[in-house]
Design an enzyme around this catalytic site. Structure first.
Site, PDB file in Angstrom:
ATOM      1  N   SER A  11       0.904  -1.071   0.051  1.00 21.02           N
ATOM      2  CA  SER A  11      -0.001  -0.333   0.323  1.00 21.02           C
ATOM      3  C   SER A  11       1.252   1.499   0.030  1.00 21.02           C
ATOM      4  O   SER A  11       0.560   2.644  -0.063  1.00 21.02           O
ATOM      5  CB  SER A  11      -1.149  -0.507   1.019  1.00 21.02           C
ATOM      6  OG  SER A  11       0.078  -0.366   2.336  1.00 21.02           O
ATOM      7  N   GLU A 193      -4.657   8.870  12.309  1.00 22.82           N
ATOM      8  CA  GLU A 193      -3.245   9.220  12.423  1.00 22.82           C
ATOM      9  C   GLU A 193      -2.227   7.925  11.663  1.00 22.82           C
ATOM     10  O   GLU A 193      -2.888   6.973  12.608  1.00 22.82           O
ATOM     11  CB  GLU A 193      -3.110   9.424  14.391  1.00 22.82           C
ATOM     12  CG  GLU A 193      -3.706  10.756  14.439  1.00 22.82           C
ATOM     13  CD  GLU A 193      -3.527  10.694  15.751  1.00 22.82           C
ATOM     14  OE1 GLU A 193      -2.955  10.843  16.758  1.00 22.82           O
ATOM     15  OE2 GLU A 193      -4.260  11.728  16.613  1.00 22.82           O
ATOM     16  N   HIS A 197       1.165   5.027   5.690  1.00 24.40           N
ATOM     17  CA  HIS A 197       0.664   5.228   4.765  1.00 24.40           C
ATOM     18  C   HIS A 197       1.079   7.534   4.892  1.00 24.40           C
ATOM     19  O   HIS A 197       1.470   7.844   5.890  1.00 24.40           O
ATOM     20  CB  HIS A 197      -0.786   4.971   4.873  1.00 24.40           C
ATOM     21  CG  HIS A 197      -0.631   3.727   4.689  1.00 24.40           C
ATOM     22  ND1 HIS A 197      -1.554   2.862   5.749  1.00 24.40           N
ATOM     23  CD2 HIS A 197      -0.776   2.682   3.452  1.00 24.40           C
ATOM     24  CE1 HIS A 197      -1.342   1.407   5.574  1.00 24.40           C
ATOM     25  NE2 HIS A 197      -0.740   1.410   4.367  1.00 24.40           N
TER      26      HIS A 197
END
Length: 240
Positions: A11, A193, A197
């Protein structure tokens, strides 16, 4: 002649769409740094390790498309360390074996593999100045070892990003990661938070590290990049 960069990763690399905005993967921002005849094919997916990426046929899909002269950027580590059976690999065991599979796919087609260690997690110690050690355990070193063994270039993004996050500090680096306030973005109505990422600013900044390292490698790797000394208003970006 058009060349392609294939990204294999998780990701932190993925090409995102509006459903998770403002989250942005590095493969999504890397086009800012390459010449117009370079096409990016991003196969990265959320939550994948080397094991699950291969198991789901994603490497096989790359195998069918990658050609001589293309590049395969291989960035894993975040999820290989996870404990579940579908993803977990041992750093100096299956993880290295899987990386060798990725490299073999590129080499058999005459493409160029590049190993990229995982982006460092933005985890500060209580002092707010120093970063927690070894957020990716032994996986970066295991990748570096495979690169040395097989004479494949390794970009140590893990070490470089740790340096940069520590240098800019806790507040500036927050703007790079997916820290969002409640009510600002429809995809995160309660806020978020997230220290793994990225937002667009972070994807851009860490892609800059990758571009700088490719420039240092020289030759075919440097040739992928825009000549920013001539084409960009910021000639300091990739200067020697």
């Amino acid at each position: 002649m058009e060349k392609r960069i294939f990204w294999a990763g998780d990701s932190t690399v993925k090409q995102n769409d509006y459903t998770c905005f403002p989250q942005t993967g590095m493969g999504q921002a890397f086009g800012l740094f390459v010449k117009r005849n370079i096409r990016i094919e991003n196969y990265a997916q959320n939550g994948r390790s080397t094991k699950s990426f291969i198991g789901e046929g994603r490497l096989a899909a790359i195998d069918k498309k990658i050609n001589k002269g293309d590049f395969l950027f291989i960035q894993f580590g975040h999820n290989d360390e996870k404990p579940d059976e579908e993803r977990h690999t041992d750093a100096f065991g299956d993880y290295q074996g899987n990386l060798e599979e990725f490299i073999a796919v590129a080499v058999k087609h005459g493409a160029h593999p590049v190993l990229i260690t995982p982006l460092y997690r933005r985890l500060f110690n209580e002092d707010g100045k120093t970063l927690v050690d070894n957020t990716h355990l032994e996986y970066p070193q295991a990748m570096i070892q495979i690169g040395e063994k097989l004479s494949v270039p390794v970009i140590d993004l893990c070490a470089k990003s740790k340096e940069l996050i520590a240098e800019v500090g806790i507040e500036v680096s927050k703007e790079w990661f997916n820290h969002v306030p409640a009510g600002k973005y429809p995809n995160f109505p309660d806020g978020k938070e997230d220290n793994s990422h990225l937002r667009y600013e972070g994807a851009y900044r860490f892609c800059m590290i990758v571009a700088e390292e490719l420039k240092q490698l020289g030759g075919i790797y440097k040739e992928l990049l825009l000549d920013l000394d001539e084409d960009n208003e910021n000639p300091e970006l990739l200067k020697d």
